[in-house]
Design a protein around this motif. Structure first.
Motif, mmCIF file in Angstrom:
data_model
loop_
_atom_site.group_PDB
_atom_site.id
_atom_site.type_symbol
_atom_site.label_atom_id
_atom_site.label_comp_id
_atom_site.label_asym_id
_atom_site.label_seq_id
_atom_site.Cartn_x
_atom_site.Cartn_y
_atom_site.Cartn_z
ATOM 1 N N LEU A 1 0.709 -1.168 0.005
ATOM 2 C CA LEU A 1 0.028 -0.066 0.044
ATOM 3 C C LEU A 1 0.925 1.422 -0.022
ATOM 4 N N LEU A 2 0.572 2.328 -0.787
ATOM 5 C CA LEU A 2 1.175 3.478 -0.845
ATOM 6 C C LEU A 2 0.526 4.652 -0.215
ATOM 7 N N GLY A 3 0.985 5.018 1.174
ATOM 8 C CA GLY A 3 0.264 6.204 1.842
ATOM 9 C C GLY A 3 0.765 7.553 1.154
ATOM 10 N N PHE A 4 -0.162 8.527 1.193
ATOM 11 C CA PHE A 4 0.228 9.944 0.795
ATOM 12 C C PHE A 4 -0.382 10.767 1.451
ATOM 13 N N ASP A 5 0.440 12.061 1.858
ATOM 14 C CA ASP A 5 0.023 12.950 2.594
ATOM 15 C C ASP A 5 0.623 14.222 2.276
ATOM 16 N N THR A 6 -0.121 15.534 2.393
ATOM 17 C CA THR A 6 0.674 16.795 2.251
ATOM 18 C C THR A 6 0.171 17.675 3.666
ATOM 19 N N GLU A 7 1.116 18.307 3.933
ATOM 20 C CA GLU A 7 0.820 19.753 4.802
ATOM 21 C C GLU A 7 0.832 21.027 3.931
ATOM 22 N N THR A 8 0.015 21.883 4.236
ATOM 23 C CA THR A 8 0.057 23.008 2.998
ATOM 24 C C THR A 8 -0.248 24.295 3.602
ATOM 25 N N THR A 9 -0.033 25.303 2.767
ATOM 26 C CA THR A 9 -0.363 26.750 3.277
ATOM 27 C C THR A 9 -1.754 26.996 3.614
ATOM 28 N N GLY A 10 -2.642 26.243 3.106
ATOM 29 C CA GLY A 10 -4.212 26.378 3.402
ATOM 30 C C GLY A 10 -4.761 25.331 2.645
ATOM 31 N N VAL A 11 -6.236 25.515 2.597
ATOM 32 C CA VAL A 11 -7.169 24.671 2.113
ATOM 33 C C VAL A 11 -7.856 24.553 1.051
ATOM 34 N N ASP A 12 -7.217 25.691 -0.073
ATOM 35 C CA ASP A 12 -7.800 25.903 -1.201
ATOM 36 C C ASP A 12 -6.961 25.113 -2.283
ATOM 37 N N VAL A 13 -7.329 24.024 -2.936
ATOM 38 C CA VAL A 13 -6.486 23.215 -3.858
ATOM 39 C C VAL A 13 -6.190 23.996 -5.080
ATOM 40 N N HIS B 1 0.977 22.635 11.277
ATOM 41 C CA HIS B 1 2.091 21.694 10.961
ATOM 42 C C HIS B 1 3.626 22.078 11.501
ATOM 43 N N GLY B 2 3.752 23.237 11.831
ATOM 44 C CA GLY B 2 4.980 23.617 12.500
ATOM 45 C C GLY B 2 5.921 24.087 11.723
ATOM 46 N N THR C 1 -2.961 3.864 17.919
ATOM 47 C CA THR C 1 -2.057 4.895 18.319
ATOM 48 C C THR C 1 -0.843 4.632 17.475
ATOM 49 N N GLY C 2 0.008 5.605 17.677
ATOM 50 C CA GLY C 2 1.286 5.840 17.052
ATOM 51 C C GLY C 2 2.174 6.805 17.728
ATOM 52 N N GLU C 3 3.211 6.956 17.273
ATOM 53 C CA GLU C 3 4.509 7.994 17.770
ATOM 54 C C GLU C 3 4.225 9.284 16.846
ATOM 55 N N GLY C 4 4.601 10.133 17.548
ATOM 56 C CA GLY C 4 4.371 11.440 17.021
ATOM 57 C C GLY C 4 3.088 12.054 17.052
ATOM 58 N N ASP C 5 2.977 13.573 16.785
ATOM 59 C CA ASP C 5 1.899 14.190 16.617
ATOM 60 C C ASP C 5 1.395 14.264 15.206
ATOM 61 N N LEU C 6 -0.048 14.130 15.159
ATOM 62 C CA LEU C 6 -0.731 14.335 13.975
ATOM 63 C C LEU C 6 -0.401 15.671 13.249
ATOM 64 N N HIS C 7 -0.348 16.016 12.084
ATOM 65 C CA HIS C 7 -0.353 17.121 11.447
ATOM 66 C C HIS C 7 1.110 17.271 11.007
ATOM 67 N N SER C 8 1.862 16.142 10.986
ATOM 68 C CA SER C 8 3.343 15.995 10.366
ATOM 69 C C SER C 8 2.848 14.924 9.251
ATOM 70 N N ALA C 9 3.446 15.153 7.822
ATOM 71 C CA ALA C 9 2.802 14.360 6.788
ATOM 72 C C ALA C 9 3.020 12.928 7.151
ATOM 73 N N ASP C 10 4.520 12.626 7.503
ATOM 74 C CA ASP C 10 4.816 11.120 7.676
ATOM 75 C C ASP C 10 3.966 10.345 8.708
#
Length: 249
Positions: free
Chosen positions: A18-30, A70-71, A170-179
């Protein structure tokens, strides 16, 4: 889970890569906003997990409200980020290569990340992912769409963190980091398959098509509710997993 369902589960797509994909961005307008960080995670259940991440200098100011999520500040992105075109080419090339091999793309709220990626590629004069494939991106697995479809009448919010809590992920790290978000998304998908074993018994093509219909039904219902409430604005798009790419701003 019955023995019959378990055998189908172990032989299904759910046991393959499976290939997971995520981004963090400057906003929510694609069409207007830019990718700041991205992650691709190739997971082979029970075997390996390969994580690749990118930090981009988006070429525009990162709003404070986005950085708070996202920091990544404008200053940090400018000092440490790579040129967008180079990173976008790498992301799109890797994603397309895995799709050609039949690996499903797993993305939470896929219509946002995949649409934004295509808009960014077009902005920089690069082929979109469908252009590279010669067909729409498929198969895509979206835990948000699947959860709304399979547990339609459950009350409460359905953000990634909410689903992690609901399904005991549950997992390690805080959400809103892409990985971190990708790893959580893959874990939520695994939990969904265990909660709803029929998903694993479906062919990927059928599961993709079912999500197209499920998202359309949800969007129409949501927009009907908005109209009854007298709410202004465009409402939810019925397009999934990718919005048609117009002229990016």
């Amino acid at each position: 889970m019955t023995q019959e369902s378990y055998e189908a589960f172990t032989a299904s797509w759910a046991r393959g890569p499976l290939l997971g994909f995520d981004t963090e961005t400057t906003g929510v307008d694609v069409t207007r906003d830019r990718i700041v960080t991205a992650a691709l995670v190739l997971r082979v259940p029970g075997a390996s997990t390969e994580v690749r991440t990118w930090l981009l200098d988006p070429g525009v100011e990162i709003p404070a409200e986005a950085a708070a999520i996202h920091g990544v500040t404008t200053e940090h992105a400018r000092a440490h980020g790579v040129a967008p075109a180079a990173a976008l080419e790498e992301i799109a090339a890797e994603l397309a290569a895995h799709v050609r091999e039949g690996v499903p793309v797993v993305a939470y709220n896929a219509a946002f990340d995949l649409s934004l990626l295509d808009a960014e590629l077009a902005r920089h004069g690069l082929p979109t992912v469908p252009d590279r494939l010669g067909h729409p991106v498929a198969p895509v697995l979206d835990p948000l769409v699947i959860d709304r479809w399979q547990d339609r009448f459950r009350k409460g919010k359905r953000r990634l963190g909410d689903l992690c809590g609901h399904y005991g992920v549950t997992g390690e790290g805080d959400l809103h980091s892409a990985d971190v978000d990708v790893l959580a998304t893959l874990d939520v998908l695994d939990a969904l398959v265990r909660q709803f074993p029929g998903l694993a018994e479906m062919a990927l093509e059928d599961l993709h098509t079912a999500q197209v219909g499920a998202h359309r039904d949800w969007a129409e219902s949501f927009n009907d509710w908005r109209a009854r409430q007298g709410l202004a604005g465009p409402g939810a798009s019925s397009a999934w997993p990718v919005e048609p790419v117009g002229q990016p701003a």
